[in-house]
Design a protein around this motif. Structure first.
Motif, mmCIF file in Angstrom:
data_model
loop_
_atom_site.group_PDB
_atom_site.id
_atom_site.type_symbol
_atom_site.label_atom_id
_atom_site.label_comp_id
_atom_site.label_asym_id
_atom_site.label_seq_id
_atom_site.Cartn_x
_atom_site.Cartn_y
_atom_site.Cartn_z
ATOM 1 N N LEU A 134 -0.317 -2.333 -9.301
ATOM 2 C CA LEU A 134 0.292 -1.285 -8.479
ATOM 3 C C LEU A 134 -0.739 -0.696 -7.520
ATOM 4 O O LEU A 134 -0.408 -0.341 -6.379
ATOM 5 N N GLY A 135 -1.993 -0.605 -7.979
ATOM 6 C CA GLY A 135 -3.061 -0.150 -7.090
ATOM 7 C C GLY A 135 -3.254 -1.101 -5.918
ATOM 8 O O GLY A 135 -3.419 -0.676 -4.769
ATOM 9 N N SER A 136 -3.223 -2.422 -6.194
ATOM 10 C CA SER A 136 -3.364 -3.426 -5.130
ATOM 11 C C SER A 136 -2.214 -3.316 -4.126
ATOM 12 O O SER A 136 -2.428 -3.407 -2.909
ATOM 13 N N ALA A 137 -0.994 -3.131 -4.644
ATOM 14 C CA ALA A 137 0.174 -2.998 -3.762
ATOM 15 C C ALA A 137 0.036 -1.791 -2.847
ATOM 16 O O ALA A 137 0.457 -1.818 -1.687
ATOM 17 N N SER A 138 -0.596 -0.739 -3.333
ATOM 18 C CA SER A 138 -0.742 0.498 -2.553
ATOM 19 C C SER A 138 -1.858 0.413 -1.523
ATOM 20 O O SER A 138 -1.684 0.825 -0.369
ATOM 21 N N VAL A 139 -3.021 -0.139 -1.924
ATOM 22 C CA VAL A 139 -4.185 -0.112 -1.017
ATOM 23 C C VAL A 139 -4.068 -1.115 0.123
ATOM 24 O O VAL A 139 -4.868 -1.054 1.064
ATOM 25 N N SER A 183 1.655 -6.673 -0.192
ATOM 26 C CA SER A 183 1.987 -5.630 -1.160
ATOM 27 C C SER A 183 3.156 -6.052 -2.038
ATOM 28 O O SER A 183 3.150 -5.848 -3.259
ATOM 29 N N ILE A 235 3.776 -6.410 -6.255
ATOM 30 C CA ILE A 235 4.913 -5.811 -6.966
ATOM 31 C C ILE A 235 5.631 -6.876 -7.795
ATOM 32 O O ILE A 235 6.004 -6.652 -8.950
#
Length: 408
Positions: A299-304, A387, A391
């Motif tokens: 989820l961090g990867s999807a956000s950054v 992103s 997910i």
């Protein structure tokens, strides 16, 4: 009471220390080999007068070699032992890399890169199995991450050597350094020994005529679903890594009109971000379990991914690269730890090799896909697609029953 890293190092046996040193060094030298190609690609294109498409196939053929090597040596590692197989794979990618010194045609380059891929692909699963069978399950998150950090050290070494050797001696000379790993095999064969876990499992498999084959990964519908799900996760992992590392600097320079004067500084910052991410991920995994670790980082990867849209300066680009590296590649070591716990000892090497190298073979094409997206859509759409991949990986991870059963 939680052991500190210093206490843990002092409690390791001599064989455990050699296992960690050997696998980390092996992964470092493997990544060094892969990064040599990245730095040599431009001069190869110029010298041989080949198209970008033909040059792009050099990396793709390497990834296909990794898939073949994973299938072959994963099985060999489960049948004859981890230590012998580990040294065989190192010999193959070392000599194939060094042979690039004599490669002056595209066909020779394709051949040597495929062979180097075979060695590198076979090394991964055997190395991870060695770690898994010499340490407790509760330690695997941190230890497989330490081995993965070895790969980042190899990338830095490759960057430094390329900066000095290519301008002075040409791209062919850079690959002569590929012979270095041969020295490592001497120490591995002398100091690293098979674990009692593998010896017992192998003896039982021989006694019961248990089949060691890739089909074991798909033996039941539930096992097939688990294997395919983990393959999807590794495809996303590799797609994000190769896509971002190949395109991130040029994406921002092109879209935001920036120039990065210190591209080497950007790379070092990104590698530092990756390494810190790996250690944080491994610590979370060992203390809270893989679902928490993968959940946070996916989820961090999807956000950054969208942080890159806000970059307005070279300093911000470097920080964004480190942040994206922290999340997107921090997970790398965790796959080996999870796969090693979900599959039995007698097919552990095969499982790690096949699953990760399917990810490499398919995910490695992400550079081409991102290039197509950049040609036809905006930067926001491109980052949105990346992103979405994270997910999807998160949803697949949550759907795997095996992941829910793994406690820290």
């Amino acid at each position: 009471m939680q052991q500190t890293s210093t206490q843990f190092r002092h409690t390791m046996t001599k064989n455990q220390k050699w296992v960690m040193a050997s696998t980390a060094a092996g992964f470092s030298l493997e990544n060094m080999d892969i990064m040599f190609l990245s730095f040599a690609l431009a001069p190869i294109i110029a010298e041989l007068h080949i198209s970008s498409t033909a040059a792009g196939w050099i990396g793709s053929i390497t990834n296909l070699g990794m898939l073949a090597g994973g299938a072959i040596f994963g099985l060999v590692g489960d049948r004859i032992g981890r230590v012998k197989t580990f040294t065989y794979t190192i010999f193959i990618f070392a000599f194939a890399t060094a042979a690039m010194f004599f490669a002056h045609s595209l066909s020779m380059i394709y051949t040597m890169r495929f062979l180097a891929g075979i060695g590198a692909g076979g090394e991964y699963g055997v190395g991870i199995a060695l770690i898994a069978e010499n340490f407790r399950p509760s330690q695997l998150g941190r230890l497989t991450s330490v081995a993965a950090i070895g790969g980042q050290v190899g990338a830095i070494f490759a960057a430094v050597m390329a900066a000095y050797i290519i301008p002075a001696f040409g791209w062919n000379a850079l690959f002569l350094l590929g012979i270095i790993p041969v020295v490592l095999t001497f120490f591995i064969r002398r100091h690293v020994h098979e674990s009692s876990e593998f010896i017992t499992a192998h003896a039982h498999a021989v006694e019961t005529h248990e089949k060691i084959a890739v089909s074991r990964l798909f033996a039941t519908p539930a096992l097939a679903l688990q294997t395919l799900g983990l393959m999807v996760m590794t495809i996303v992992q590799i797609a994000g890594y190769f896509g971002l590392m190949n395109w991130l600097p040029s994406i921002v320079q092109k879209q935001q009109g920036l120039s990065v004067s210190g591209s080497s500084l950007w790379m070092v910052a990104t590698i530092i971000g990756m390494s810190i991410g790996m250690m944080v991920f491994g610590t979370i995994m060992d203390n809270l379990g893989p679902r928490w670790a993968f959940g946070i980082f996916l989820l961090g990867s999807a956000s950054v991914m969208f942080a890159i849209l806000m970059v307005k300066s070279a300093v911000a680009l470097i920080l964004a690269g480190a942040l994206i590296g922290f999340f997107s590649n921090g997970m790398f070591g965790g796959y080996g730890a999870v796969i090693s716990r979900l599959y039995p000892t007698e097919i552990r090497s095969t499982a790690n090799s096949i699953i990760m190298n399917v990810g490499r073979a398919i995910g490695g094409f992400s550079s081409v896909v991102i290039g197509l997206l950049m040609d036809h859509y905006t930067l926001a759409v491109t980052m949105g697609c990346l992103s979405a991949l994270y997910i999807i990986s998160f949803l697949v991870m949550e759907a795997l029953p095996g992941m829910r059963k793994l406690a820290h």
